[in-house]
Write a protein that holds these residues in place. Sequence first.
Motif, short mmCIF file in Angstrom:
data_model
loop_
_atom_site.label_atom_id
_atom_site.label_comp_id
_atom_site.label_asym_id
_atom_site.label_seq_id
_atom_site.Cartn_x
_atom_site.Cartn_y
_atom_site.Cartn_z
N SER A 117 0.84 -1.21 0.00
CA SER A 117 0.00 0.00 0.00
C SER A 117 0.87 1.25 0.00
N THR A 122 -0.54 4.77 -1.23
CA THR A 122 -1.67 4.79 -0.30
C THR A 122 -1.15 4.85 1.13
N VAL A 127 -6.32 3.79 5.46
CA VAL A 127 -7.22 2.78 4.92
C VAL A 127 -6.62 1.40 5.14
N ALA A 131 -9.10 -1.92 0.97
CA ALA A 131 -9.45 -0.68 0.26
C ALA A 131 -8.28 -0.17 -0.57
N GLY A 133 -6.35 -1.97 -2.28
CA GLY A 133 -6.26 -2.78 -3.48
C GLY A 133 -5.10 -3.73 -3.51
N THR A 137 -4.66 -9.55 -0.59
CA THR A 137 -5.58 -9.35 0.52
C THR A 137 -6.21 -10.65 1.01
N ASP A 146 -9.57 -4.48 6.82
CA ASP A 146 -10.15 -3.13 6.72
C ASP A 146 -9.68 -2.21 7.83
#
Length: 495
Positions: A117, A122, A127, A131, A133, A137, A146
């Motif tokens: 991330s 990100t 997040v 979320a 991506g 995951t 989450d």
Amino acid sequence: MSEPVGPVRPVAAALARYAGLAGAVLLTVAGWLGGALPHVPAADSLLDIWRAPHGPAVLGCWLAGTALLVGAWWSLRWGAPSARWAYLTAGLWLLPLLAAPPLGSRDVYSYACQGWSWTHGTDPYRVGVAAAGCPWTDAVPPIWRDTPAPYGPFFVLLAGLAVLLGGGLVGAIVLLRLIAVAGVLLAALCLPGLAHAVGVPTRRAAWLALACPLVGVHLVAGAHNDAVGLGLLLFGLLVLVRRPGKPRALLVAGVLLGLAVAVKAVAVVVLPFAALAAVGGRYTVRALLRDAGWLAGGVLAALLVTSLATGLGLGWVGGLAHSGDSQQWTSPPTAVGFVVDYAGTLFGPEPHAVPVVRLVALALLAVLLAALWWWAWTALRRLGDVRQRVARLAVDRPRVALTGAGLALAATVLLAPVFHPWYATWPLALLAVATVSVARTVWFVAPCAVASCLVLPDGTNLARFTKAPGAILMTALVVTVAVWGVRAALTRRAR
């Protein structure tokens, strides 16, 4: 009493060494048959594990391997035959676990996704990995998909580098494990110096801290970031006990301790005791402020540089609030809350006591940390006021500071909203080098032995399947310890 009653017999030592090695091999086999592999979800029940492919073999290897590893470690809890023997045996046990898939937890997949991330622009503190991506995951436990990252910016940086250099999930996991191994090796290098400073035999300190099954299964095979955080923490403390009162050394120690905090926030409770270890000469308020100031400068510099270098700031502090989302009886405050809820349902609606008990526990923790620091401060002041031999004083000063730090970590682990087995490695390492009395080591060795049996190879926590009986048993233990503590305090006061 700082030494075992007698020397360890060669036959007993050899039996312990190879029993532990057999246990490590069996756990590795269990890992490949049913460990925390990315494509294999965690089981919802013990029956699911039994019915899974190789289920009986996985459980059998796990039971036998854990029993052998824990039993071998426990059998030499008074100390290994020599420091060299302890290091060689601990290393021998780690070899098969280096070849195992992630064991006992799926957190390493969370690390990889958080690093992914960050490298893809990100903020992992805002997040969750789902979320963001992250393509991996599905390998992350659902409860953490989450939620923001609760780890410091230095570890996010390391995780990001592992993702960039690894070129994929497998490569990232391998590099994250190598980072964890580097942390364990750093801790191993620091143990002799810390133990010598306190007057504890290295052969005992190294055995307790390195051969513990929690280290091999969770820090090495599980690749938990506690390994690198603990290594940095011990390195910083070693610099302090060797060169107290020296501004340059204090700055270096502060940077190391700051990096430990920037890996995992639990290291922050050690800082007040590190300030005591930093004082050179007599313990006065002026000396404390002077030397602790240099130390604090290093800590703040490390936090500032890592925050700016990653562009993440202090957002990770907010992520800590989600660490208690998991509710398990292995945390004493959570267990007490469960029992209060069970009792409350007998008279009406469930009182939902877990959040309240957790808040009370955190308040109690604050009081205990303050009391421990005051105890250490007053003890060190008395050492400075009494004319003693320099050699005795040189040993007692670091012993008090390290004991206070170890007890502070133990209190933090026990009173935190959530407990995972690998958390116990922090107080274990410090208490192993600071506890002079052999008999007293049982008080922190026994809980670590029990904690080594709490999770299955795929990361399934046995506490999930024993909620009510586990909560009742833990609450009974809390009450027993509390009563014993009050009686001991009253007896001491009466004297």
